[in-house]
Design an enzyme around this catalytic site. Structure first.
Site, mmCIF file in Angstrom:
data_model
loop_
_atom_site.group_PDB
_atom_site.id
_atom_site.type_symbol
_atom_site.label_atom_id
_atom_site.label_comp_id
_atom_site.label_asym_id
_atom_site.label_seq_id
_atom_site.Cartn_x
_atom_site.Cartn_y
_atom_site.Cartn_z
ATOM 1 N N CYS A 89 0.787 -1.240 0.000
ATOM 2 C CA CYS A 89 0.000 0.000 0.000
ATOM 3 C C CYS A 89 0.818 1.289 0.000
ATOM 4 O O CYS A 89 0.709 2.103 -0.917
ATOM 5 C CB CYS A 89 -0.942 0.016 1.202
ATOM 6 S SG CYS A 89 -2.065 -1.393 1.273
ATOM 7 N N HIS A 150 -2.868 6.376 4.654
ATOM 8 C CA HIS A 150 -1.744 5.467 4.910
ATOM 9 C C HIS A 150 -0.397 6.006 4.443
ATOM 10 O O HIS A 150 0.462 5.252 3.984
ATOM 11 C CB HIS A 150 -2.014 4.088 4.276
ATOM 12 C CG HIS A 150 -1.244 2.984 4.972
ATOM 13 N ND1 HIS A 150 -1.225 1.693 4.506
ATOM 14 C CD2 HIS A 150 -0.482 2.988 6.095
ATOM 15 C CE1 HIS A 150 -0.477 0.943 5.303
ATOM 16 N NE2 HIS A 150 -0.013 1.709 6.283
#
Length: 596
Positions: A89, A150
């Site tokens: 990610c 994130h």
């Protein structure tokens, strides 16, 4: 005189008629002109989390229903060689936003921790990186991010927000600054804690032993050492001890939070309401900004574990909880498309759908698979080079500007969205840094036949695992693997024994000469070529090797955002509503009660 006067009045009258007619024609044609040749299109960018390329109907799935995503492809352009810059990610999303390989921004890891692990760590997307949101903001766009971030929050204090979306070009943020974890739901085995506890406890013991040794030596005059060194080591030991201790229960309160702009609205977040809340925020943003150019980045929490799925969609698919979650995601995409159509924005909105990387093969609960399917492609999430981890769905729709029902087999990248969006918005590309993305527009419109990419470099953290070469004169796509993960069990195609494949050490196998595949003939990477089976083997590997040398010369040293220090939990950076460490609030629920 009378006749002359009458004629003059008629001429005046006819002139007025022509003038009115011209105005009427201009007014009638004006909206069409705006639609067919918009100077500033809107942008709706939708990024799924951990979605495999084989999970979508238009890419071959026949067990999961995705009518809205399939319809998007039918009305637009479907990319079959759409490549993520990383198979996990944090680095992939950094590359998507900046158009640059994550190693250039320091968002690639040199440790086994490939992503950011805490809201309260100091790593994140550096403030000096330029995102497409920042450039569009300067072009007068209203910009928003709804969903997962994130990429860090703070640097030096709890309120500096140096890595926050609002510091990277977004006017509005509602969502999760971190990522979903099993700890957020509390029903599965701990995900973050399980992988960290042993490591943190080992480091704590080592540092405590070192501090005690230095302290005894200092007090007994066995050797000379400065108190500053002992104090610094003791602080490090305390940090590792707190991180180890916190992993046994505080993860949910410190990582699983929702924010609106800089403020925390839920800590911990209420997973039952998260899907509907985020959808409402995205729809509301479109409705508020329908009369001005906007950029909306919807960064979905679907289909990352623990697969939060509303009761309405549970048990609907033929592929278990994961399929249910994919079908709910498709429904969310449909809702976004509906509001674009309802507000009359369809022909003036550039819509993009993709996944940040491939499906998570190791995700399971007992015998139930909780991760995605990567179709015919080998490998998955966390594997730097194998196609299953980096080849993702890529769909673009822009009615009137892009031909409907088109399939493009050329090499494209998530990094290409940066120059494409900047170009369409009338912005200027940064001249002080390397941009690895290439504008997609000529390819999407059919004005060119080949991608702007010749070579693409596939990293696992800071380690180069593979390189692909699109040999345009022959149409062949070669791929050389310099390192591949060691599967556990060996024939499983994944790293079940480790939970996720590592990037270096005894968890990878190095290849010299590299494993070579012809992806145009062997997209599953099942049959590696050799000098005995491929006459061009030496020529191809030499040319790829030269490209690697040239690429490495373009890299410059930058601070490592995922270093052990930057990726360790720091209490003074932890976002918190309430009195630390007892962080708790539910502003969303309080707001609803206040309205009632």
């Amino acid at each position: 005189m009378y006749l002359f006067h009458t004629r003059g009045n008629n001429e005046i009258y006819q002139g007025k008629q022509w003038s009115c007619l011209n105005i009427w024609l201009i007014l009638c044609l004006f909206p069409r002109t705006c639609v067919s040749n918009p100077s500033k299109p809107n942008f709706l960018l939708i990024l799924a989390d951990d979605l495999g390329i084989g999970d979508v109907g238009c890419y071959g799935n026949d067990t999961i229903r995705t009518p809205n995503i399939d319809g998007l492809a039918k009305d637009g352009v479907r990319l079959t060689q759409h490549i993520a810059a990383a198979a996990v990610c944090t680095p992939s999303r950094a590359a998507f936003l900046t158009g640059r390989y994550p190693i250039r921004s320091g968002m690639a890891s040199g440790t086994q921790r490939q992503v950011l692990f805490w809201n309260g760590c100091s790593g994140g997307l550096p403030p000096n990186e330029t995102t497409f949101a920042r450039i569009l903001q300067q072009q007068g766009y209203s910009t928003a991010l709804v969903g997962k971030w994130h990429m860090g929050v703070n640097c030096k204090s709890r309120h500096d927000h140096c890595h926050h979306p609002l510091n990277h070009g977004f006017d509005y943020f509602y969502g999760m600054p971190f990522t979903l974890l099993n700890e957020c739901q509390g029903t599965d085995d701990p995900e973050l804690a399980k992988s960290l506890q042993d490591t943190y406890w080992l480091y704590t013991q080592m540092i405590i032993l070192a501090v005690l040794t230095l302290l005894i030596g200092k007090l007994t005059n066995l050797f000379s050492v400065k108190w500053k060194i002992i104090i610094c080591l003791a602080i490090c030991g305390l940090l590792y001890f707190i991180s180890w201790f916190s992993s046994y229960g505080f993860t949910k309160y410190w990582n699983c939070i929702l924010m609106r702009n800089h403020g925390i609205t839920e800590q911990p977040m209420n997973l039952e309401k998260t899907t509907s809340n985020m959808l409402k925020e995205a729809v509301s943003f479109i409705e508020r900004n329908k009369h001005r150019p906007f950029l909306l980045f919807v960064s979905l929490l679907h289909v990352h574990t623990p697969l939060i799925t509303t009761e309405k969609f549970q048990g609907r698919s033929r592929h278990g909880l994961y399929g249910d979650n994919v079908e709910e995601m498709d429904w969310m995409v449909g809702r976004l498309l509906n509001v674009i159509d309802k507000e009359g924005l369809k022909n003036n909105t550039f819509i993009y759908f993709a996944s940040d990387h491939g499906g998570f093969l190791e995700a399971h609960r007992g015998n139930a698979q909780l991760g995605g399917w990567n179709g015919i492609y080998k490998g998955g999430k966390g594997m730097g080079g194998w196609e299953g981890g980096i080849r993702v769905p890529g769909i673009v729709r822009w009615p009137g500007m892009l031909p409907a029902g088109t399939v493009i087999n050329e090499l494209t990248s998530l990094m290409d969205i940066f120059p494409t969006v900047v170009h369409l918005a009338g912005g200027a590309m940064p001249q002080d840094r390397v941009i690895d993305g290439r504008t997609l527009l000529p390819l999407l419109q059919g004005r060119v036949q080949h991608s702007g990419h010749e070579f693409m470099f596939h990293y696992c953290g800071v380690f180069l695992h593979a390189v692909r070469w699109h040999q345009k004169d022959s149409g062949t796509v070669w791929k050389a693997h310099y390192a591949t993960p060691v599967f556990q069990p060996e024939a499983s195609g994944a790293c079940f024994g480790r939970g996720i494949c590592p990037c270096f050490g005894d968890g990878v196998t190095h290849h010299d000469p590299p494993l070579l595949f012809d992806l145009s003939q062997d997209p599953s990477e099942a049959n590696p070529l050799s000098a005995d089976t491929e006459p061009l083997f030496d020529t191809v590997t030499r040319r790829i090797g030269k490209a690697v040398e040239e690429h490495l010369k373009t890299l410059t040293p930058v601070p490592q955002q995922l270093s052990p220090y930057n990726n360790i939990w720091k209490p003074w950076l932890q976002p918190c509503c309430g009195t630390f460490p007892f962080c708790w609030c539910d502003e969303e629920n309080n707001k609803v009660h206040g309205m009632l």
